[in-house]
Design a protein around this motif. Structure first.
Motif, PDB file in Angstrom:
ATOM      1  N   HIS A   1       0.800  -1.229   0.000  1.00  0.00           N
ATOM      2  CA  HIS A   1       0.000   0.000   0.000  1.00  0.00           C
ATOM      3  C   HIS A   1       0.834   1.281   0.000  1.00  0.00           C
ATOM      4  O   HIS A   1       0.258   2.371   0.041  1.00  0.00           O
ATOM      5  CB  HIS A   1      -1.004   0.038   1.164  1.00  0.00           C
ATOM      6  N   ASP A   2       2.158   1.203  -0.010  1.00  0.00           N
ATOM      7  CA  ASP A   2       2.966   2.416  -0.157  1.00  0.00           C
ATOM      8  C   ASP A   2       2.739   2.985  -1.550  1.00  0.00           C
ATOM      9  O   ASP A   2       2.322   2.281  -2.473  1.00  0.00           O
ATOM     10  CB  ASP A   2       4.459   2.114   0.030  1.00  0.00           C
ATOM     11  N   GLN A   3       3.016   4.262  -1.699  1.00  0.00           N
ATOM     12  CA  GLN A   3       2.857   4.917  -2.988  1.00  0.00           C
ATOM     13  C   GLN A   3       4.213   5.346  -3.514  1.00  0.00           C
ATOM     14  O   GLN A   3       5.130   5.623  -2.739  1.00  0.00           O
ATOM     15  CB  GLN A   3       1.944   6.137  -2.858  1.00  0.00           C
ATOM     16  N   LEU A   4       4.319   5.389  -4.848  1.00  0.00           N
ATOM     17  CA  LEU A   4       5.545   5.829  -5.510  1.00  0.00           C
ATOM     18  C   LEU A   4       5.310   7.161  -6.189  1.00  0.00           C
ATOM     19  O   LEU A   4       4.225   7.432  -6.688  1.00  0.00           O
ATOM     20  CB  LEU A   4       5.983   4.806  -6.569  1.00  0.00           C
ATOM     21  N   ARG A   5       6.342   7.989  -6.209  1.00  0.00           N
ATOM     22  CA  ARG A   5       6.309   9.249  -6.937  1.00  0.00           C
ATOM     23  C   ARG A   5       7.223   9.079  -8.150  1.00  0.00           C
ATOM     24  O   ARG A   5       8.388   8.737  -8.015  1.00  0.00           O
ATOM     25  CB  ARG A   5       6.816  10.391  -6.048  1.00  0.00           C
ATOM     26  N   TRP A   6       6.676   9.302  -9.344  1.00  0.00           N
ATOM     27  CA  TRP A   6       7.414   9.185 -10.604  1.00  0.00           C
ATOM     28  C   TRP A   6       7.734  10.590 -11.089  1.00  0.00           C
ATOM     29  O   TRP A   6       6.827  11.396 -11.296  1.00  0.00           O
ATOM     30  CB  TRP A   6       6.578   8.451 -11.646  1.00  0.00           C
ATOM     31  N   ILE A   7       9.007  10.884 -11.289  1.00  0.00           N
ATOM     32  CA  ILE A   7       9.436  12.223 -11.681  1.00  0.00           C
ATOM     33  C   ILE A   7      10.115  12.136 -13.042  1.00  0.00           C
ATOM     34  O   ILE A   7      11.185  11.539 -13.180  1.00  0.00           O
ATOM     35  CB  ILE A   7      10.411  12.815 -10.632  1.00  0.00           C
ATOM     36  N   ALA A   8       9.461  12.723 -14.062  1.00  0.00           N
ATOM     37  CA  ALA A   8      10.021  12.740 -15.419  1.00  0.00           C
ATOM     38  C   ALA A   8      10.980  13.919 -15.528  1.00  0.00           C
ATOM     39  O   ALA A   8      10.600  15.053 -15.267  1.00  0.00           O
ATOM     40  CB  ALA A   8       8.906  12.855 -16.447  1.00  0.00           C
ATOM     41  N   LYS A   9      12.221  13.643 -15.917  1.00  0.00           N
ATOM     42  CA  LYS A   9      13.240  14.687 -16.022  1.00  0.00           C
ATOM     43  C   LYS A   9      13.403  15.121 -17.473  1.00  0.00           C
ATOM     44  O   LYS A   9      13.017  14.405 -18.402  1.00  0.00           O
ATOM     45  CB  LYS A   9      14.557  14.174 -15.452  1.00  0.00           C
ATOM     46  N   ASP A  10      13.974  16.302 -17.654  1.00  0.00           N
ATOM     47  CA  ASP A  10      14.147  16.869 -18.995  1.00  0.00           C
ATOM     48  C   ASP A  10      15.024  16.006 -19.905  1.00  0.00           C
ATOM     49  O   ASP A  10      14.871  16.025 -21.120  1.00  0.00           O
ATOM     50  CB  ASP A  10      14.743  18.280 -18.913  1.00  0.00           C
ATOM     51  N   ASP A  11      15.948  15.247 -19.310  1.00  0.00           N
ATOM     52  CA  ASP A  11      16.859  14.433 -20.122  1.00  0.00           C
ATOM     53  C   ASP A  11      16.233  13.098 -20.548  1.00  0.00           C
ATOM     54  O   ASP A  11      16.880  12.263 -21.152  1.00  0.00           O
ATOM     55  CB  ASP A  11      18.168  14.192 -19.382  1.00  0.00           C
ATOM     56  N   GLY A  12      14.936  12.889 -20.215  1.00  0.00           N
ATOM     57  CA  GLY A  12      14.247  11.663 -20.607  1.00  0.00           C
ATOM     58  C   GLY A  12      14.319  10.566 -19.560  1.00  0.00           C
ATOM     59  O   GLY A  12      13.684   9.530 -19.714  1.00  0.00           O
ATOM     60  N   SER A  13      15.075  10.779 -18.493  1.00  0.00           N
ATOM     61  CA  SER A  13      15.147   9.773 -17.443  1.00  0.00           C
ATOM     62  C   SER A  13      13.975   9.937 -16.476  1.00  0.00           C
ATOM     63  O   SER A  13      13.331  10.977 -16.445  1.00  0.00           O
ATOM     64  CB  SER A  13      16.479   9.870 -16.691  1.00  0.00           C
ATOM     65  N   ILE A  14      13.712   8.903 -15.711  1.00  0.00           N
ATOM     66  CA  ILE A  14      12.633   8.900 -14.736  1.00  0.00           C
ATOM     67  C   ILE A  14      13.240   8.599 -13.369  1.00  0.00           C
ATOM     68  O   ILE A  14      14.022   7.665 -13.222  1.00  0.00           O
ATOM     69  CB  ILE A  14      11.568   7.823 -15.060  1.00  0.00           C
ATOM     70  N   GLU A  15      12.850   9.382 -12.390  1.00  0.00           N
ATOM     71  CA  GLU A  15      13.270   9.135 -11.009  1.00  0.00           C
ATOM     72  C   GLU A  15      12.057   8.595 -10.253  1.00  0.00           C
ATOM     73  O   GLU A  15      10.955   9.121 -10.376  1.00  0.00           O
ATOM     74  CB  GLU A  15      13.753  10.439 -10.382  1.00  0.00           C
ATOM     75  N   VAL A  16      12.269   7.524  -9.497  1.00  0.00           N
ATOM     76  CA  VAL A  16      11.186   6.918  -8.726  1.00  0.00           C
ATOM     77  C   VAL A  16      11.558   7.020  -7.254  1.00  0.00           C
ATOM     78  O   VAL A  16      12.649   6.613  -6.860  1.00  0.00           O
ATOM     79  CB  VAL A  16      10.967   5.439  -9.117  1.00  0.00           C
ATOM     80  N   LYS A  17      10.642   7.581  -6.463  1.00  0.00           N
ATOM     81  CA  LYS A  17      10.870   7.728  -5.035  1.00  0.00           C
ATOM     82  C   LYS A  17       9.662   7.198  -4.282  1.00  0.00           C
ATOM     83  O   LYS A  17       8.554   7.170  -4.811  1.00  0.00           O
ATOM     84  CB  LYS A  17      11.038   9.206  -4.653  1.00  0.00           C
ATOM     85  N   LYS A  18       9.894   6.821  -3.042  1.00  0.00           N
ATOM     86  CA  LYS A  18       8.782   6.476  -2.168  1.00  0.00           C
ATOM     87  C   LYS A  18       8.075   7.783  -1.834  1.00  0.00           C
ATOM     88  O   LYS A  18       8.701   8.751  -1.422  1.00  0.00           O
ATOM     89  CB  LYS A  18       9.301   5.806  -0.896  1.00  0.00           C
ATOM     90  N   ALA A  19       6.759   7.835  -2.058  1.00  0.00           N
ATOM     91  CA  ALA A  19       6.002   9.054  -1.797  1.00  0.00           C
ATOM     92  C   ALA A  19       5.902   9.264  -0.290  1.00  0.00           C
ATOM     93  O   ALA A  19       5.694   8.321   0.467  1.00  0.00           O
ATOM     94  CB  ALA A  19       4.614   8.960  -2.415  1.00  0.00           C
ATOM     95  N   ASN A  20       6.042  10.507   0.128  1.00  0.00           N
ATOM     96  CA  ASN A  20       5.901  10.854   1.537  1.00  0.00           C
ATOM     97  C   ASN A  20       4.433  11.131   1.800  1.00  0.00           C
ATOM     98  O   ASN A  20       3.942  12.211   1.551  1.00  0.00           O
ATOM     99  CB  ASN A  20       6.765  12.079   1.871  1.00  0.00           C
ATOM    100  N   ASN A  21       3.729  10.126   2.301  1.00  0.00           N
ATOM    101  CA  ASN A  21       2.289  10.254   2.519  1.00  0.00           C
ATOM    102  C   ASN A  21       1.950  11.093   3.737  1.00  0.00           C
ATOM    103  O   ASN A  21       0.792  11.368   3.995  1.00  0.00           O
ATOM    104  CB  ASN A  21       1.649   8.874   2.640  1.00  0.00           C
ATOM    105  N   ASN A  22       2.954  11.487   4.509  1.00  0.00           N
ATOM    106  CA  ASN A  22       2.716  12.310   5.693  1.00  0.00           C
ATOM    107  C   ASN A  22       2.873  13.796   5.389  1.00  0.00           C
ATOM    108  O   ASN A  22       2.817  14.621   6.288  1.00  0.00           O
ATOM    109  CB  ASN A  22       3.668  11.901   6.825  1.00  0.00           C
ATOM    110  N   ASP A  23       3.097  14.134   4.129  1.00  0.00           N
ATOM    111  CA  ASP A  23       3.287  15.518   3.721  1.00  0.00           C
ATOM    112  C   ASP A  23       1.907  16.151   3.499  1.00  0.00           C
ATOM    113  O   ASP A  23       1.318  16.034   2.431  1.00  0.00           O
ATOM    114  CB  ASP A  23       4.119  15.566   2.441  1.00  0.00           C
ATOM    115  N   PHE A  24       1.374  16.814   4.527  1.00  0.00           N
ATOM    116  CA  PHE A  24       0.018  17.364   4.473  1.00  0.00           C
ATOM    117  C   PHE A  24      -0.193  18.260   3.266  1.00  0.00           C
ATOM    118  O   PHE A  24      -1.146  18.092   2.509  1.00  0.00           O
ATOM    119  CB  PHE A  24      -0.290  18.133   5.765  1.00  0.00           C
TER     120      PHE A  24
END
Length: 86
Positions: A32-55
């Motif tokens: 049930h954790d969530q991922l944050r997908w970040i598309a960068k200008d160079d075409g790469s993708i960064e994947v991070k664990k989403a901070n669900n506590n960020d109000f």
């Protein structure tokens, strides 16, 4: 996080992807954790664990999804009287 061996995932017909075990472990992911997908200008993708506590992050996501909550308050008419609490 140190570099790990290359891992390949397949996209299903429903556009779903299984996150490889090595990546789940490296990110400390659990069910049930969530991922944050970040598309960068160079075409790469960064994947991070989403901070669900960020109000405010949650508020901004809800505003992006459902629109602004800055709507005028409805006019309910003049006050009738005071509240009586037993």
């Amino acid at each position: 996080m140190t570099a790990m061996a290359s891992v390949i995932s397949k996209i299903t017909a429903k556009n779903q992807v299984t996150v490889p075990k090595q990546v789940r472990q490296a990110l400390g992911l659990k069910e049930h954790d969530q991922l944050r997908w970040i598309a960068k200008d160079d075409g790469s993708i960064e994947v991070k664990k989403a901070n669900n506590n960020d109000f405010w992050g949650v508020v901004m996501e809800q505003q992006r999804r459902y629109g602004s909550i800055n709507t005028p308050e409805p006019a309910w008419g003049p006050d009738v009287g005071g509240e009586v609490i037993d």
